[in-house]
Enzyme design. Structure first.
Site, PDB file in Angstrom:
ATOM      1  N   LYS A   1     -12.161  14.698   3.955  1.00  0.00           N
ATOM      2  CA  LYS A   1     -13.256  14.119   3.169  1.00  0.00           C
ATOM      3  C   LYS A   1     -14.130  13.240   4.036  1.00  0.00           C
ATOM      4  O   LYS A   1     -13.632  12.533   4.918  1.00  0.00           O
ATOM      5  CB  LYS A   1     -12.693  13.283   2.020  1.00  0.00           C
TER       6      LYS A   1
ATOM      7  N   ARG B   1       0.848  -1.201   0.000  1.00  0.00           N
ATOM      8  CA  ARG B   1       0.000   0.000   0.000  1.00  0.00           C
ATOM      9  C   ARG B   1       0.885   1.254   0.000  1.00  0.00           C
ATOM     10  O   ARG B   1       0.635   2.212  -0.735  1.00  0.00           O
ATOM     11  CB  ARG B   1      -0.940  -0.007   1.221  1.00  0.00           C
TER      12      ARG B   1
ATOM     13  N   LYS C   1     -18.483  17.307  -3.296  1.00  0.00           N
ATOM     14  CA  LYS C   1     -18.061  16.191  -4.166  1.00  0.00           C
ATOM     15  C   LYS C   1     -19.281  15.322  -4.475  1.00  0.00           C
ATOM     16  O   LYS C   1     -19.624  14.408  -3.716  1.00  0.00           O
ATOM     17  CB  LYS C   1     -16.966  15.385  -3.464  1.00  0.00           C
TER      18      LYS C   1
END
Ligand code: 13P
Length: 354
Positions: free
Chosen positions: A144, A54, A227
């Site tokens: 977010k 990752r 968004k």
């Protein structure tokens, strides 16, 4: 600005929000949780994904030379914000050093909503004030939170819309208090067979509820980025709208529900192909240029910027350059879609070269 006087940093919130949606650029959503990232890595690796896989993929994306020409910000997951590049530089610093604003996903995921079969509510408010403080110290300048609304028989319910809108506004207000720009992401999912008409109606219901809550909870619209999903037909619907219809319906829906004071709008890609996500953004911006809209219309793509680089890389050091080149090309294309000048012909040439 209509906001609570205790917020000291609205000037910089607004400046950051505008930088996030600067013309000719968009946001890289590289904030997959560990579980989601492993789901994406598993099909391309020949071993079990690890933390190092990752980290290495995020390093590859964040060190791609020249990405800053087309990328304004990158959203990280908690694990990534704590990781460093191979040379020891924290990954957030790798980004900010080249003018890409680091952001952080702060929700803890969508969980089943009690009393509402098939529906979810996004969690993560407990301890959020303290987490935001730590993330800001680590370099995050925006955050977010994603709420998800499924379309189906009788879905989404008013209850599901209301609780997700409430949580999004609670999160957004806490972010602004901490001097962090909230990306407010209410995603109406396009899974299913529903028509584009249903998609437009639901997206509008959701956005109106979200902006009602944002107003009630005193969120400064100038210091946030929305968004949303584009208005598409369900992915399994036999009747698919063309790019122009997507543009027309998406802009109509936004005009009817999003206040002009919002700093900017950055679309998610959802389950669209790379090509469709770019072509739809391009059509939206072409129509917006003709008709005039009060917001920048940008992108905040995850899969549409990363799926191709990820499969090209497949964990191979020798493939890093090829993966970075693909990412830069995808970023460049979406940047051209910001002003409606995307050329799909070039797209085909690239696809056959890759
Ligand atoms: P996609 O572009 O893959 O939808 O990801 C964007 C995102 O951040 C969803 O929360």
């Amino acid at each position: 600005m209509t906001h609570n006087g205790s917020r000291q940093e609205d000037g910089s919130l607004e400046a950051t929000a505008l930088a996030m949606v600067a013309p000719g650029k968009g946001i890289l959503a590289a904030d997959e949780s560990v579980g989601t990232m492993d789901k994406r890595l598993t099909p391309v690796l020949d071993t079990e994904p690890t933390e190092e896989h990752r980290r290495a993929f995020r390093e590859l994306m964040f060190t791609a030379q020249g990405a800053e020409q087309h990328i304004s910000g990158a959203i990280l997951f908690d694990e990534t914000l704590r990781q460093s590049a191979s040379d020891g530089t924290p990954l957030a610093q790798v980004l900010s050093g080249r003018g890409i604003i680091p952001g952080i996903k702060v929700d803890t995921g969508a969980k089943p909503l009690a009393g509402a079969p098939g529906e979810k509510v996004t969690e993560g408010l407990d301890g959020l004030r303290e987490r935001l403080e730590e993330y800001r110290e680590m370099g995050a300048r925006f955050a977010k939170w994603r709420g998800v609304l499924a379309i189906g028989d009788g879905l989404p319910s008013d209850l599901c819309i209301a609780v997700n809108a409430h949580a999004l506004a609670r999160y957004a207000a806490l972010c602004q208090e901490a001097g962090i720009v909230p990306i407010v992401e209410p995603e109406t999912l396009m899974d299913g067979e529903h028509t584009v008409d249903v998609s437009e109606q639901v997206t509008q219901r959701v956005l109106r509820a979200v902006f009602d809550e944002l107003a009630r909870q005193r969120v400064a619209l100038e210091g946030m980025v929305l968004k949303p999903n584009m208005v598409l037909a369900g992915y399994e619907s036999p009747q698919q709208p063309d790019h122009e219809e997507v543009a027309e319906r998406t802009l109509r829906c936004l005009r009817r529900s999003v206040p002009a004071a919002v700093a900017g709008i950055a679309f998610l890609s959802g389950g669209q192909s790379d090509e469709a996500a770019t072509a739809n953004l391009d059509a939206i911006n072409r129509l917006a240029a003709d008709e005039g809209v009060p917001w920048q219309l940008s992108f905040s793509y995850g899969r549409a910027l990363q799926a191709t680089p990820l499969s090209l890389w497949a964990g191979q050091t020798a493939q890093i350059q090829a993966a970075q080149d693909a990412y830069l090309e995808l970023a460049r294309r979406n940047a051209t879609a910001r002003d409606g000048s995307y050329d799909p012909q070039q797209d085909r040439e690239f696809a056959s070269a890759a």
